[in-house]
Write an enzyme that holds these catalytic residues in place. Structure first.
Site, PDB file in Angstrom:
ATOM      1  N   LYS A 411       0.949  -1.216  -0.158  1.00 32.18           N
ATOM      2  CA  LYS A 411       0.048  -0.176   0.016  1.00 32.18           C
ATOM      3  C   LYS A 411       0.874   1.224   0.082  1.00 32.18           C
ATOM      4  O   LYS A 411       0.413   2.433  -0.234  1.00 32.18           O
ATOM      5  CB  LYS A 411      -1.010   0.092   1.335  1.00 32.18           C
ATOM      6  CG  LYS A 411      -1.972  -1.108   1.059  1.00 32.18           C
ATOM      7  CD  LYS A 411      -2.787  -1.291   2.532  1.00 32.18           C
ATOM      8  CE  LYS A 411      -3.847  -2.302   2.179  1.00 32.18           C
ATOM      9  NZ  LYS A 411      -3.300  -3.566   1.902  1.00 32.18           N
ATOM     10  N   GLU A 552      -9.637   2.839   0.502  1.00 32.69           N
ATOM     11  CA  GLU A 552      -9.172   1.664  -0.030  1.00 32.69           C
ATOM     12  C   GLU A 552      -9.189   1.698  -1.712  1.00 32.69           C
ATOM     13  O   GLU A 552      -9.812   2.463  -2.378  1.00 32.69           O
ATOM     14  CB  GLU A 552     -10.288   0.404   0.197  1.00 32.69           C
ATOM     15  CG  GLU A 552      -9.974  -0.144   1.701  1.00 32.69           C
ATOM     16  CD  GLU A 552     -11.165  -1.387   1.807  1.00 32.69           C
ATOM     17  OE1 GLU A 552     -10.668  -2.203   2.550  1.00 32.69           O
ATOM     18  OE2 GLU A 552     -12.314  -1.245   1.094  1.00 32.69           O
TER      19      GLU A 552
END
Length: 639
Positions: A411, A552
Site C-alpha cells: 500500500k 481503499e
C-alpha cells in the site's frame, strides 16, 4: 414426527416433550414392576394407584435438579449416562425409603426396588435410542445435522488412521478411499472399497458424497490442488486430515490457506534465516501483532541468545510472552526471552531499552495497518508509522545496531490512503538514513501484500460468514489483492533482511493478484455450498457487495519504479526506488511537526503530495476528531 421437525422445535417445547415422556416411562415402570411381582398383567385398584402417581411426581424434581432436561439427546455420551444414573440412584433411595417406611397395603414392598431399576433402564434406553435416531437421520443440509457421506483421498498411514478413528462415528458414513495406485484400486481397506482417483467426480455424484477429506500428507501439494480443482461445481465440503497433538490419531480440519491460494511452498534458506539471528540479540517492535508475533516464533527457532518482545499493548505482549515462554521451557532453554512494554514514538524509552539489551538485529513491525481507521485518524497514523519508525531507526543507528529491517506494505506504492502514504514516508526515512555518511546500521525494507489468517484477514471473516450461511461480504467485485500466509511472509522477511547491504527495498513475490470475489466463491464451494446468484432463488450463500471503505483501492502494486533485480532467493526481489536526502526530509519533518500541532488536514495532504511519489487520495482527507465536534456528523469505518 420427522427427526428434523423435532430438532427444529423451540427448546422449551422439546423439554416439555421429554418431561412428558419421562412421566409416561415412570408409570410404565410401575406397571411393569407390579406385573413382574404378580407374574401377570396388573390392573390397578384402590390404593394400588398410589405408586403410579407418586413415583413420577417424585422423579420429576430430582431429574430437573440433576440437569437431565438441559442435555441434548443426540449428544448423549458416557458422562450424560453417568448423570442419569446418579439422578435415578437418588430417586431410588428416596422412593424405596418412602415405600418401606409408609407401607400401604396391598402394595408389595418389592415395588420399591423393582420400579427404580426398571425406570433407570427405560430412561437410559430411550435417550440412547433418540441419540442414534436423530444422528442417523438425514435432514435439510442447511441445518448440517449429520450423518455425512465421507470419501477419503489417499491410502497411506494417515488415511487409514483417519478411517479407523471414524469407524462407528455417528457423524460420518464412510464410503471408501480414492487413490491412483493401480494395485489397490478395486480392493478393500479396513472394510471400505478403494476407488480410482480419476473417477473422482463420478464417484462423488453416484454415491452422493457430501464430504471429501484429503489425507495425502504435506508433500503432495500438486495432487491436492488437482483434487480441489476437480471438485469445482460439486456440492462437496473439502477438508484435510492432520495429526492431532499426540501424533497418533488423525483429525479433520479445514483446508490450509495455501490450498486456497494455490501457491507452491518453497522451503526457506536456513543459512539466511540464521545469519542475522543465531546467537544474536534480536528485538522485534510490534511483537504482539500478526506479523510481529510470527516473526518472533520464526526467530526463536533460529536460537538467538536473547529475543526482546517490544510492544505497547499489554495484553498482546502478555499472550505472546506466555506462548513463547512455554516453547523456551520445552525446546529453547538457552534463549533469554525479554518482554518489554514501550512505544516506538518514545525516544527515551527506546534508548533505555537499546542500551540495556544491546540488540544486534531489529525487526520493526510496529505500525497502524487498518486502512479505514488510519484514514479517519490521519495524524496518529503519521505519528506512529512515519515518526515512530524514524525515531526507532535513529536510536538504532546511535546505539550501534547492526541490522534494522522495516516491515513495509504494498500500500506504500502509489498510495490512495494515509496508511500507505505513512509507510512510504517510513521507507524514505530509512533510505535517507542509510545514505548518510557515517551510518553503520544496515537499513532495509521488505514490502509485501496482504497476509492471510491474521485477525483482520478476509479468510477468517469469510469462514465465520459461511458458517452462518452468509451473506459473505466483499467491498467490490473488481477488488484484487496479493496474498501470502503469515508464516511464509515472516520467513521471507527474515531472509530478505539477511541479504541487506544498506538502504535496500526488498519486494516479496506474492504471485498473481487474486480477486476477492473469486476467493469468496472458492471458499463457499470448498465448504460444500453453492453461491446464490443475483436474481435467482437457487444457491445456498449470497455474496453481498458493501462498497469500498475510506482509502481503499481496487488494485494494489508492489513496485514504484521499474527494473526490479533478482536476489539469491526466488521469491525475493530488490526494487530500485527513488529517495530523498536526510537534510530534505528533516526540513519536511519540521513542517510536519507544525501540521501535527495545528491538526491542519489540507496542509498534511499537501505535504504527502509533495513527498510521496504517486500519492493520489481518492477521498477528501479529514480528521475524525474534528468531525465529531460537528453536530449530527458520524464517521463510519465501513459502509
Amino acid at each position: 414426527m420427522r427427526s428434523d421437525r423435532l430438532i427444529g422445535l423451540p427448546r422449551w417445547l422439546k423439554q416439555t416433550v421429554v418431561i412428558a415422556v419421562d412421566l409416561v416411562l415412570g408409570i410404565a415402570a410401575t406397571w411393569l414392576a407390579f406385573s413382574l411381582r404378580i407374574d401377570g398383567m396388573h390392573v390397578p385398584h384402590g390404593n394400588e394407584w398410589i405408586p403410579y402417581w407418586f413415583g413420577p411426581l417424585l422423579a420429576l424434581p430430582i431429574f430437573i435438579h440433576f440437569g437431565l432436561y438441559r442435555a441434548i439427546f443426540r449428544y448423549t455420551d458416557l458422562a450424560a449416562i453417568k448423570q442419569i444414573l446418579k439422578a435415578v440412584a437418588v430417586y431410588a433411595a428416596i422412593y424405596t425409603a418412602v415405600v418401606l417406611a409408609f407401607y400401604i397395603p396391598p402394595n408389595p414392598r418389592s415395588i420399591g426396588i423393582l420400579q427404580p431399576f426398571i425406570l433407570s433402564a427405560f430412561i437410559v434406553g430411550v435417550r440412547m435410542f433418540a441419540r442414534f435416531w436423530l444422528l442417523a437421520s438425514t435432514i435439510d443440509p442447511r441445518l448440517r445435522v449429520l450423518r455425512r457421506r465421507l470419501l477419503i483421498v489417499g491410502t497411506g498411514d494417515e488415511a487409514v488412521q483417519l478411517a479407523n478413528a471414524l469407524k462407528g462415528s455417528p457423524e460420518y458414513l464412510q464410503i471408501g478411499f480414492l487413490t491412483n495406485d493401480s494395485q489397490l484400486i478395486g480392493r478393500n481397506m479396513t472394510g471400505y472399497r478403494v476407488f480410482a482417483l480419476d473417477e473422482l467426480r463420478k464417484i462423488i455424484e453416484n454415491y452422493e458424497v457430501s464430504d471429501l477429506v484429503i489425507a495425502l500428507g504435506s508433500g503432495n501439494q500438486g495432487m491436492r490442488r488437482q483434487i480441489i480443482e476437480g471438485c469445482q461445481g460439486l456440492p462437496v465440503h473439502i477438508q484435510t486430515a492432520g495429526l492431532t497433538l499426540d501424533s497418533e490419531h488423525s483429525s479433520i480440519r479445514e483446508l490450509d490457506i495455501d490450498d486456497l491460494l494455490g501457491r507452491h511452498h518453497i522451503p526457506p534458506n536456513v543459512e539466511l534465516l540464521n545469519l542475522k539471528n543465531h546467537q544474536k540479540v534480536v528485538l522485534v517492535t510490534g511483537a504482539g501483532g500478526s506479523i510481529g508475533s510470527e516473526l518472533c516464533r520464526q526467530i526463536l527457532a533460529t536460537h538467538p541468545s536473547r529475543l526482546v518482545l517490544f510492544e505497547n499493548n499489554e495484553f498482546a505482549l502478555y499472550m505472546l510472552h506466555h506462548e513463547l515462554q512455554q516453547k523456551v521451557s520445552a525446546f529453547y532453554s538457552e534463549v533469554e526471552l525479554s518482554p518489554v512494554l514501550g512505544d516506538v514514538r518514545d525516544a527515551h524509552r527506546l534508548r533505555e531499552v537499546f542500551k540495556a539489551v544491546k540488540p544486534n538485529t531489529v525487526y520493526h513491525a510496529a505500525a497502524y495497518k487498518h486502512v479505514p481507521l488510519v484514514e479517519l485518524n490521519p495524524f496518529e497514523g503519521i505519528r506512529n508509522n512515519f515518526l515512530g519508525t524514524r525515531i526507532c531507526a535513529q536510536v538504532a543507528n546511535e546505539e550501534g545496531v547492526d541490522d534494522f529491517v522495516l516491515i513495509s506494505t504494498d500500500k506504500a506504492v502509489r498510495p490512495t490512503n494515509i496508511m500507505g502514504a505513512s509507510k512510504r514516508l517510513a521507507e524514505l526515512a530509512l533510505q535517507a538514513l542509510a545514505a548518510e555518511p557515517g551510518t553503520t546500521t544496515r537499513f532495509s525494507m521488505v514490502r509485501f501484500g496482504n497476509v492471510l489468517g491474521s485477525s483482520g484477514s478476509v479468510v477468517p471473516l469469510f469462514r465465520r460468514q459461511i458458517a452462518k450461511l452468509g451473506p459473505v461480504t466483499i467491498t467490490d467485485p473488481e477488488v484484487t489483492r496479493f496474498f501470502m500466509t503469515i508464516p511464509e511472509a515472516a520467513q521471507l522477511v527474515i531472509q530478505a533482511g539477511a541479504m541487506a547491504k544498506g538502504g535496500d527495498v526488498f519486494v516479496l513475490d506474492m504471485g498473481e493478484p487474486i480477486r476477492i470475489v473469486d476467493l469468496a466463491k472458492r471458499m463457499i464451494t470448498l465448504a460444500g455450498y453453492t453461491v446464490k446468484e443475483p436474481g435467482r432463488d437457487n444457491g445456498d450463500i449470497e455474496i453481498k457487495v458493501t462498497g469500498l471503505r475510506p482509502g481503499e483501492k481496487l488494485y494494489e502494486e508492489l513496485l514504484i519504479g521499474n527494473d526490479p533485480k533478482p536476489t539469491e532467493h526466488p521469491r525475493i526481489m530488490k526494487a530500485n526506488e527513488k529517495s530523498i536526502s536526510k537534510a530534505e526530509l528533516d526540513q519536511e519533518v519540521e513542517a510536519l511537526q507544525n501540521i501535527l500541532r495545528t491538526r491542519d488536514v489540507p496542509e498534511l495532504k499537501n505535504l504527502l503530495l509533495r513527498l510521496v511519489d504517486g500519492y493520489q487520495p481518492e477521498i477528501e482527507a479529514f480528521d475524525a476528531l474534528a468531525e465529531m465536534r460537528k453536530p449530527g456528523i458520524s464517521t463510519p469505518i465501513s459502509k
